[in-house]
Enzyme design. Structure first.
Site, PDB file in Angstrom:
ATOM      1  N   ASN A  75      -9.988   0.089  -0.522  1.00 15.48           N
ATOM      2  CA  ASN A  75      -8.531   0.165  -0.567  1.00 15.48           C
ATOM      3  C   ASN A  75      -8.060  -0.410  -1.903  1.00 15.48           C
ATOM      4  OD1 ASN A  75      -5.793  -0.083  -0.279  1.00 15.48           O
ATOM      5  ND2 ASN A  75      -5.855  -1.099   1.719  1.00 15.48           N
ATOM      6  N   CYS A  95       0.812  -1.233   0.000  1.00 16.53           N
ATOM      7  CA  CYS A  95       0.000   0.000   0.000  1.00 16.53           C
ATOM      8  C   CYS A  95       0.834   1.267   0.000  1.00 16.53           C
ATOM      9  CB  CYS A  95      -0.976  -0.011   1.167  1.00 16.53           C
ATOM     10  SG  CYS A  95      -2.283  -1.209   0.902  1.00 16.53           S
ATOM     11  N   HIS A 102      -3.172   7.480   2.193  1.00 17.69           N
ATOM     12  CA  HIS A 102      -3.572   6.188   1.633  1.00 17.69           C
ATOM     13  C   HIS A 102      -4.922   5.816   2.242  1.00 17.69           C
ATOM     14  CE1 HIS A 102      -3.758   2.101   0.423  1.00 17.69           C
ATOM     15  NE2 HIS A 102      -3.602   1.637   1.640  1.00 17.69           N
TER      16      HIS A 102
HETATM   17  N1  ACO Z   1     -18.345  -8.053   9.099  1.00 12.89           N
HETATM   18  C1  ACO Z   1     -18.739  -8.322  10.354  1.00 12.89           C
HETATM   19  N2  ACO Z   1     -17.890  -8.673  11.334  1.00 12.89           N
HETATM   20  C2  ACO Z   1     -16.575  -8.703  11.027  1.00 12.89           C
HETATM   21  C3  ACO Z   1     -16.084  -8.424   9.728  1.00 12.89           C
HETATM   22  C4  ACO Z   1     -17.041  -8.097   8.747  1.00 12.89           C
HETATM   23  N3  ACO Z   1     -16.682  -7.803   7.494  1.00 12.89           N
HETATM   24  N4  ACO Z   1     -14.748  -8.542   9.740  1.00 12.89           N
HETATM   25  C5  ACO Z   1     -14.384  -8.886  10.991  1.00 12.89           C
HETATM   26  N5  ACO Z   1     -15.487  -8.992  11.764  1.00 12.89           N
HETATM   27  C6  ACO Z   1     -15.575  -9.352  13.171  1.00 12.89           C
HETATM   28  C7  ACO Z   1     -14.386 -10.151  13.627  1.00 12.89           C
HETATM   29  O1  ACO Z   1     -14.573 -11.520  13.328  1.00 12.89           O
HETATM   30  C8  ACO Z   1     -14.388  -9.871  15.097  1.00 12.89           C
HETATM   31  O2  ACO Z   1     -15.365 -10.678  15.701  1.00 12.89           O
HETATM   32  P1  ACO Z   1     -15.091 -11.360  17.132  1.00 12.89           P
HETATM   33  O3  ACO Z   1     -14.893 -10.182  18.080  1.00 12.89           O
HETATM   34  O4  ACO Z   1     -16.330 -12.139  17.364  1.00 12.89           O
HETATM   35  O5  ACO Z   1     -13.843 -12.163  16.971  1.00 12.89           O
HETATM   36  C9  ACO Z   1     -14.870  -8.416  15.186  1.00 12.89           C
HETATM   37  O6  ACO Z   1     -15.519  -8.150  13.928  1.00 12.89           O
HETATM   38  C10 ACO Z   1     -13.759  -7.411  15.375  1.00 12.89           C
HETATM   39  O7  ACO Z   1     -12.714  -7.708  14.447  1.00 12.89           O
HETATM   40  P2  ACO Z   1     -11.419  -6.817  14.363  1.00 12.89           P
HETATM   41  O8  ACO Z   1     -10.441  -7.439  13.399  1.00 12.89           O
HETATM   42  O9  ACO Z   1     -10.933  -6.532  15.742  1.00 12.89           O
HETATM   43  O10 ACO Z   1     -12.036  -5.481  13.728  1.00 12.89           O
HETATM   44  P3  ACO Z   1     -11.338  -4.107  13.558  1.00 12.89           P
HETATM   45  O11 ACO Z   1     -12.113  -3.063  14.229  1.00 12.89           O
HETATM   46  O12 ACO Z   1      -9.849  -4.167  13.854  1.00 12.89           O
HETATM   47  O13 ACO Z   1     -11.483  -3.840  11.975  1.00 12.89           O
HETATM   48  C11 ACO Z   1     -10.092  -3.921   9.998  1.00 12.89           C
HETATM   49  C12 ACO Z   1     -10.869  -4.733  11.050  1.00 12.89           C
HETATM   50  C13 ACO Z   1     -11.082  -3.039   9.276  1.00 12.89           C
HETATM   51  C14 ACO Z   1      -9.420  -4.881   9.028  1.00 12.89           C
HETATM   52  C15 ACO Z   1      -9.035  -3.034  10.712  1.00 12.89           C
HETATM   53  O14 ACO Z   1      -8.328  -3.803  11.629  1.00 12.89           O
HETATM   54  C16 ACO Z   1      -8.058  -2.369   9.775  1.00 12.89           C
HETATM   55  O15 ACO Z   1      -8.393  -1.458   9.029  1.00 12.89           O
HETATM   56  N6  ACO Z   1      -6.744  -2.769   9.818  1.00 12.89           N
HETATM   57  C17 ACO Z   1      -5.705  -2.086   9.072  1.00 12.89           C
HETATM   58  C18 ACO Z   1      -5.768  -2.324   7.578  1.00 12.89           C
HETATM   59  C19 ACO Z   1      -4.591  -1.667   6.900  1.00 12.89           C
HETATM   60  O16 ACO Z   1      -4.298  -0.496   7.119  1.00 12.89           O
HETATM   61  N7  ACO Z   1      -3.858  -2.422   6.098  1.00 12.89           N
HETATM   62  C20 ACO Z   1      -2.640  -1.863   5.516  1.00 12.89           C
HETATM   63  C21 ACO Z   1      -2.778  -1.613   4.100  1.00 12.89           C
HETATM   64  S1  ACO Z   1      -3.240  -3.056   3.171  1.00 12.89           S
HETATM   65  C22 ACO Z   1      -1.889  -3.540   2.194  1.00 12.89           C
HETATM   66  O17 ACO Z   1      -0.786  -3.100   2.370  1.00 12.89           O
HETATM   67  C23 ACO Z   1      -2.136  -4.597   1.141  1.00 12.89           C
END
Ligand code: ACO
Length: 332
Positions: free
Chosen positions: A286, A116, A256
């Site tokens: 993204n 990214c 980003h």
């Molecule tokens: N719908 C419903 N529930 C979901 C979903 C979904 N799509 N996805 C995850 N959940 C659930 C999980 O299973 C979890 O449930 P549990 O508590 O029963 O286990 C709960 O939601 C919370 O999950 P988290 O992973 O803690 O959710 P979070 O608030 O962290 O959001 C996300 C997830 C959006 C992926 C976030 O962590 C994020 O944005 N991370 C950074 C992404 C990023 O910047 N990546 C870098 C660039 S990408 C690249 O370089 C290719």
């Protein structure tokens, strides 16, 4: 001697027609529009459909539009560098294929993979070729067909990504505009949290890797979130301090687009208002290497010569960084 800087002189974006909405995703996996919107800010993303279509098609469409828009003939281009994490093939480089598809023959072209942060790394690299005086017209492409490495049965990743292509024309200037400064960083130990397990030289494709779904994005969302939110904000503040910029000096932050919460936290740390931040994650998701140019392309008509712009990114690697840019032209 007068300093030569690299200035963006034209920009173009290209997205495929097919729109994958949160509503449609809710029928594919156990998720909801409410969860996706509040956790990420994303409403819909564009997906490239069609057999035999890849990242080079997204990039080539963006390049063709850029050449037309800027009135540039393909034979004027000296160099094309493509930022991508989803190359058409392991080799040759997607940049080589884009050149073929966009009619750029016999030029220097190669890929950069910094996930990214790819666009940021590529813009920094391309600028060096201009600043040395060696090249006069360089195209930077940011293109990713993320749908090719997304598991549409995994709700934790499939809601995040979209497909897009973008192209930037860089040219030399001796005016006080263009790429003024940059910071780029890497921490390879972060790879454990965000990677694609198979398909490379460590684990070539086998029946087992396919059955284990190891050719898709693997991400530990929370761990990546913590690094992203800290590093993107730190590096944005660092480039401001390094260049003596106060929050009131910044016209635009172009972050980003991975998660609205990361973007908002970065803006808060920089002390800038939300209306100074380019945000279009709701419509594209993204798109990895394409997010920053898609913003600049959409906001192009609001940009003025001399605007102080900070580009910031964080991605797989881990990789992260910032560019301080002075916009080089008024709306045309
Ligand atoms: N719908 C419903 N529930 C979901 C979903 C979904 N799509 N996805 C995850 N959940 C659930 C999980 O299973 C979890 O449930 P549990 O508590 O029963 O286990 C709960 O939601 C919370 O999950 P988290 O992973 O803690 O959710 P979070 O608030 O962290 O959001 C996300 C997830 C959006 C992926 C976030 O962590 C994020 O944005 N991370 C950074 C992404 C990023 O910047 N990546 C870098 C660039 S990408 C690249 O370089 C290719």
């Amino acid at each position: 001697m007068t300093k030569i800087r690299a200035a963006i002189t034209s920009i173009n974006g290209w997205v495929p027609d097919y729109l994958l909405t949160n509503g449609e995703l809710s029928k594919m996996v156990d998720t909801s529009d409410e969860w996706i919107t509040t956790r990420t800010g994303i409403k819909e993303r564009h997906i490239l459909k069609g057999n035999g279509k890849g990242t080079s098609d997204l990039g080539a469409e963006a390049v063709k539009g850029l050449l037309e828009k800027s009135g540039t003939s393909p034979d004027e281009i000296d160099l094309l560098i493509c930022a991508t994490a989803t190359p058409d093939m392991l080799f040759p480089a997607t940049a080589n294929i884009i050149c073929d598809k966009a009619g750029l023959n016999n030029i220097f072209s190669f890929d950069i993979n910094a996930a990214c942060s790819g666009l940021l790394y590529t813009l920094i690299t391309a600028a060096q070729y201009i600043e040395t005086g060696m090249y006069k017209k360089v195209i930077v492409v940011g293109a990713d067909k993320m749908s090719s490495i997304v598991d549409y049965t995994d709700r934790t990743t499939c809601v995040l990504f979209g497909d897009a292509g973008s192209a930037i024309l860089l040219e030399p200037t001796t005016e006080n505009v263009g790429i003024m400064d940059f910071i780029a960083r890497t921490d390879g130990s972060g790879r454990i949290h965000l990677h694609q397990k198979a398909g490379g030289s460590v684990k070539p494709a086998t029946h087992e890797t396919i059955d284990a779904k190891e050719h898709f994005v693997f991400q530990e969302g929370q761990a990546v979130f913590k690094f992203a939110v800290t590093k993107m904000a730190d590096v944005s503040v660092e480039i401001m301090e390094k260049n003596g910029l106060k929050s009131e000096d910044i016209t635009w932050l172009v972050p980003h687009q991975a998660n609205l919460r990361i973007i908002e936290a970065t803006a808060r740390r920089m002390g800038i208002r939300k209306d100074q931040v380019m945000i279009n994650i709701q419509r594209y998701g993204n798109t990895t290497s394409a997010t920053i140019p898609l913003c600049l392309w959409e906001w192009e008509n609001q940009l003025r010569k001399g605007d102080n712009i900070i580009l910031s990114a964080f991605g797989g690697g881990f990789t992260w960084g910032s560019i301080y840019l002075k916009w080089a032209y008024d709306p045309k």
